[in-house]
Design an enzyme around this catalytic site. Structure first.
Site, PDB file in Angstrom:
ATOM      1  N   LYS A  13       0.791  -1.160  -0.218  1.00  0.00           N
ATOM      2  CA  LYS A  13      -0.156   0.170  -0.081  1.00  0.00           C
ATOM      3  C   LYS A  13       0.780   1.259  -0.116  1.00  0.00           C
ATOM      4  O   LYS A  13       0.837   1.966  -0.755  1.00  0.00           O
ATOM      5  CB  LYS A  13      -0.845   0.022   1.331  1.00  0.00           C
ATOM      6  CG  LYS A  13      -1.817  -1.215   1.448  1.00  0.00           C
ATOM      7  CD  LYS A  13      -2.593  -0.912   2.785  1.00  0.00           C
ATOM      8  CE  LYS A  13      -1.944  -1.336   3.845  1.00  0.00           C
ATOM      9  NZ  LYS A  13      -1.375  -2.512   4.043  1.00  0.00           N
ATOM     10  N   ARG A  85      -9.289   0.785   9.568  1.00  0.00           N
ATOM     11  CA  ARG A  85      -8.690  -0.627   9.766  1.00  0.00           C
ATOM     12  C   ARG A  85      -9.564  -1.826  10.500  1.00  0.00           C
ATOM     13  O   ARG A  85      -9.562  -2.756  10.781  1.00  0.00           O
ATOM     14  CB  ARG A  85      -7.358  -0.768  10.580  1.00  0.00           C
ATOM     15  CG  ARG A  85      -6.287  -1.324   9.551  1.00  0.00           C
ATOM     16  CD  ARG A  85      -5.156  -0.832  10.434  1.00  0.00           C
ATOM     17  NE  ARG A  85      -4.305  -1.669  10.257  1.00  0.00           N
ATOM     18  CZ  ARG A  85      -2.904  -1.073   9.687  1.00  0.00           C
ATOM     19  NH1 ARG A  85      -2.771  -0.181   8.844  1.00  0.00           N
ATOM     20  NH2 ARG A  85      -1.869  -1.899   9.700  1.00  0.00           N
ATOM     21  N   ARG A 119      11.677  -6.327   4.062  1.00  0.00           N
ATOM     22  CA  ARG A 119      11.298  -4.919   4.071  1.00  0.00           C
ATOM     23  C   ARG A 119      12.307  -4.080   4.861  1.00  0.00           C
ATOM     24  O   ARG A 119      12.613  -4.450   5.887  1.00  0.00           O
ATOM     25  CB  ARG A 119      10.020  -4.402   4.511  1.00  0.00           C
ATOM     26  CG  ARG A 119       9.984  -2.803   4.737  1.00  0.00           C
ATOM     27  CD  ARG A 119       8.521  -2.355   4.954  1.00  0.00           C
ATOM     28  NE  ARG A 119       7.832  -2.918   5.890  1.00  0.00           N
ATOM     29  CZ  ARG A 119       6.366  -3.088   5.958  1.00  0.00           C
ATOM     30  NH1 ARG A 119       5.663  -2.391   5.335  1.00  0.00           N
ATOM     31  NH2 ARG A 119       6.079  -3.611   7.069  1.00  0.00           N
ATOM     32  N   ARG A 152      11.688  -2.516  10.449  1.00  0.00           N
ATOM     33  CA  ARG A 152      10.378  -2.257  11.313  1.00  0.00           C
ATOM     34  C   ARG A 152      10.487  -3.141  12.668  1.00  0.00           C
ATOM     35  O   ARG A 152      10.614  -4.464  12.350  1.00  0.00           O
ATOM     36  CB  ARG A 152       9.166  -2.238  10.812  1.00  0.00           C
ATOM     37  CG  ARG A 152       9.023  -0.755  10.327  1.00  0.00           C
ATOM     38  CD  ARG A 152       7.917  -0.475   9.303  1.00  0.00           C
ATOM     39  NE  ARG A 152       6.530  -1.038   9.810  1.00  0.00           N
ATOM     40  CZ  ARG A 152       5.407  -1.026   9.191  1.00  0.00           C
ATOM     41  NH1 ARG A 152       5.207  -0.480   7.943  1.00  0.00           N
ATOM     42  NH2 ARG A 152       4.425  -1.772   9.717  1.00  0.00           N
ATOM     43  N   ARG A 163       0.080  -9.905  12.832  1.00  0.00           N
ATOM     44  CA  ARG A 163      -0.519  -9.039  12.191  1.00  0.00           C
ATOM     45  C   ARG A 163      -1.436  -9.415  11.032  1.00  0.00           C
ATOM     46  O   ARG A 163      -2.738  -9.093  10.710  1.00  0.00           O
ATOM     47  CB  ARG A 163       0.556  -8.394  11.394  1.00  0.00           C
ATOM     48  CG  ARG A 163       1.271  -7.102  12.420  1.00  0.00           C
ATOM     49  CD  ARG A 163       2.541  -6.716  12.024  1.00  0.00           C
ATOM     50  NE  ARG A 163       2.287  -5.839  10.838  1.00  0.00           N
ATOM     51  CZ  ARG A 163       3.375  -5.435   9.985  1.00  0.00           C
ATOM     52  NH1 ARG A 163       4.584  -6.164  10.157  1.00  0.00           N
ATOM     53  NH2 ARG A 163       3.044  -4.845   8.922  1.00  0.00           N
TER      54      ARG A 163
HETATM   55  P1  AP5 Z   1       4.827  -1.701   1.912  1.00  0.00           P
HETATM   56  O1  AP5 Z   1       4.663  -0.666   0.790  1.00  0.00           O
HETATM   57  O2  AP5 Z   1       5.652  -1.194   3.017  1.00  0.00           O
HETATM   58  O3  AP5 Z   1       3.492  -2.481   2.338  1.00  0.00           O
HETATM   59  P2  AP5 Z   1       2.249  -1.944   2.939  1.00  0.00           P
HETATM   60  O4  AP5 Z   1       1.257  -2.425   2.539  1.00  0.00           O
HETATM   61  O5  AP5 Z   1       2.356  -0.424   3.293  1.00  0.00           O
HETATM   62  O6  AP5 Z   1       2.597  -2.666   4.370  1.00  0.00           O
HETATM   63  P3  AP5 Z   1       2.635  -2.247   6.177  1.00  0.00           P
HETATM   64  O7  AP5 Z   1       3.356  -3.305   6.841  1.00  0.00           O
HETATM   65  O8  AP5 Z   1       2.951  -0.869   6.033  1.00  0.00           O
HETATM   66  O9  AP5 Z   1       0.968  -2.323   6.334  1.00  0.00           O
HETATM   67  P4  AP5 Z   1       0.629  -2.434   7.673  1.00  0.00           P
HETATM   68  O10 AP5 Z   1      -0.894  -2.251   7.217  1.00  0.00           O
HETATM   69  O11 AP5 Z   1       0.794  -3.494   8.477  1.00  0.00           O
HETATM   70  O12 AP5 Z   1       1.477  -1.385   8.683  1.00  0.00           O
HETATM   71  P5  AP5 Z   1       1.109   0.037   9.131  1.00  0.00           P
HETATM   72  O13 AP5 Z   1       2.704   0.956   9.036  1.00  0.00           O
HETATM   73  O14 AP5 Z   1       0.108   0.643   8.386  1.00  0.00           O
HETATM   74  O15 AP5 Z   1       5.681  -2.801   1.038  1.00  0.00           O
HETATM   75  C1  AP5 Z   1       6.103  -3.984   1.967  1.00  0.00           C
HETATM   76  C2  AP5 Z   1       7.363  -4.593   1.456  1.00  0.00           C
HETATM   77  O16 AP5 Z   1       7.061  -5.024   0.155  1.00  0.00           O
HETATM   78  C3  AP5 Z   1       8.569  -3.275   1.037  1.00  0.00           C
HETATM   79  O17 AP5 Z   1       9.714  -4.117   1.432  1.00  0.00           O
HETATM   80  C4  AP5 Z   1       8.471  -3.251  -0.404  1.00  0.00           C
HETATM   81  O18 AP5 Z   1       9.690  -2.553  -1.056  1.00  0.00           O
HETATM   82  C5  AP5 Z   1       8.055  -4.484  -1.087  1.00  0.00           C
HETATM   83  N1  AP5 Z   1       7.024  -4.323  -2.150  1.00  0.00           N
HETATM   84  C6  AP5 Z   1       6.018  -3.377  -2.405  1.00  0.00           C
HETATM   85  N2  AP5 Z   1       5.327  -3.865  -3.500  1.00  0.00           N
HETATM   86  C7  AP5 Z   1       6.139  -4.731  -4.155  1.00  0.00           C
HETATM   87  C8  AP5 Z   1       6.092  -5.308  -5.365  1.00  0.00           C
HETATM   88  N3  AP5 Z   1       5.147  -5.177  -6.309  1.00  0.00           N
HETATM   89  N4  AP5 Z   1       7.109  -6.471  -5.639  1.00  0.00           N
HETATM   90  C9  AP5 Z   1       7.893  -6.531  -4.809  1.00  0.00           C
HETATM   91  N5  AP5 Z   1       8.155  -5.965  -3.558  1.00  0.00           N
HETATM   92  C10 AP5 Z   1       7.291  -5.173  -3.294  1.00  0.00           C
HETATM   93  O19 AP5 Z   1       0.729   0.014  10.618  1.00  0.00           O
HETATM   94  C11 AP5 Z   1       1.765  -0.521  11.571  1.00  0.00           C
HETATM   95  C12 AP5 Z   1       1.092  -0.677  12.822  1.00  0.00           C
HETATM   96  O20 AP5 Z   1       0.550   0.603  13.242  1.00  0.00           O
HETATM   97  C13 AP5 Z   1      -0.201  -1.336  12.932  1.00  0.00           C
HETATM   98  O21 AP5 Z   1       0.154  -2.969  13.128  1.00  0.00           O
HETATM   99  C14 AP5 Z   1      -0.855  -1.036  14.197  1.00  0.00           C
HETATM  100  O22 AP5 Z   1      -0.276  -1.487  15.254  1.00  0.00           O
HETATM  101  C15 AP5 Z   1      -0.769   0.351  13.901  1.00  0.00           C
HETATM  102  N6  AP5 Z   1      -1.819   1.224  12.967  1.00  0.00           N
HETATM  103  C16 AP5 Z   1      -1.609   1.516  11.872  1.00  0.00           C
HETATM  104  N7  AP5 Z   1      -2.717   2.119  11.441  1.00  0.00           N
HETATM  105  C17 AP5 Z   1      -3.614   1.665  12.233  1.00  0.00           C
HETATM  106  C18 AP5 Z   1      -5.142   1.986  12.304  1.00  0.00           C
HETATM  107  N8  AP5 Z   1      -6.119   2.446  11.316  1.00  0.00           N
HETATM  108  N9  AP5 Z   1      -5.836   1.303  13.490  1.00  0.00           N
HETATM  109  C19 AP5 Z   1      -4.930   0.860  14.387  1.00  0.00           C
HETATM  110  N10 AP5 Z   1      -3.847   0.512  14.282  1.00  0.00           N
HETATM  111  C20 AP5 Z   1      -3.221   1.063  13.517  1.00  0.00           C
HETATM  112 MG    MG Z   2       2.585   0.827   5.081  1.00  0.00          MG
END
Ligand code: AP5
Ligand code: MG
Length: 208
Positions: A13, A85, A119, A152, A163
């Protein structure tokens, strides 16, 4: 244009949002990035959120809703990355934002686990890399500002498992929630990144 990027952790994303946002003048609002900044700065929110995040649990709805509501004031062009979420978050969001479209990213489980475990991120500018798929020019160093990349805390195997479970139980129901409103489209991400970016642009109907 007000968009939501929905999908399991690690699906890409943030990566896709970074590649389309500037071209179309959209602001990426990642609740994960905002929370991590608060953790680094040791704010009250960061201190409250840290334990949940490290364990791979969701931060309580009321904390996250407050930061997003504050952030969206006066904004009309954005990508919400990682929010909402939970159904509660989606219902609250309706009260302060009119969403045009939800992009739901899909991929096989193996793809997601590989993306999360390789990542690396820049702790300064939040640029996202992958040790094999999307490596920096110089290993371990951010291309943009030369900062040392980090893994991370929640990308360790135990947190990843948790997760993915949390996603299935608490976030996946949002697919049906937005489907019913006829504003959800799916983008398959088991493809090379340029193709995913193109497909995303096509489905949101943005002019190139
Ligand atoms: P990346 O783009 O980083 O993936 P992402 O979908 O953004 O994954 P996240 O882990 O950031 O999502 P998340 O929802 O768990 O974490 P968030 O930070 O929101 O890509 C991933 C990897 O793949 C990278 O290495 C990239 O280079 C690679 N890649 C991407 N596309 C590719 C492709 N096409 N081919 C090959 N490689 C590729 O949340 C973290 C924490 O915060 C949560 O667990 C929670 O505790 C809290 N939190 C955040 N938002 C909320 C909410 N709304 N409510 C409650 N808690 C929340
Ligand atoms: Mg992300």
């Amino acid at each position: 244009m007000r968009l939501i990027f929905l999908g399991p952790p690690g699906i890409g994303k943030g990566t896709v949002a970074d590649r389309i946002k500037d071209k179309y003048n959209l602001t990426k609002i990642s609740t994960g990035d905002l929370l991590r900044e608060n953790v680094v700065n040791k704010t009250k929110l960061g201190i409250d959120a840290q334990e949940y995040m490290n364990q791979g649990k969701l931060v309580p709805d009321e904390l996250v809703i407050k930061i997003v509501e504050e952030k969206l004031k006066g904004m009309n062009n954005y990508i919400l990355d990682g929010f909402p979420r939970t159904i509660v978050q989606a219902q609250e969001l309706k009260k302060f934002a009119k969403i045009d479209q939800v992009i739901n990213f899909t991929a096989k489980d193996e793809t997601i686990i590989d993306r999360l475990s390789g990542r690396r991120i820049c702790p300064k500018c939040n640029t996202i890399y992958h040790i094999r798929n999307i490596p920096p020019k110089k290993p371990g160093i951010c291309d943009k500002d030369g900062t040392k990349l980090i893994q991370r805390e929640d990308d360790k195997p135990e947190s990843i498992k948790k997760r993915l479970k949390v996603y299935q139980n608490q976030t996946k129901p949002l697919v049906a929630f937005y489907n019913k409103k006829n504003i959800l489209v799916n983008v398959d991400t088991d493809k090379p990144l340029p193709e995913i970016v193109d497909n995303t642009i096509n489905v949101i109907g943005l002019k190139r």
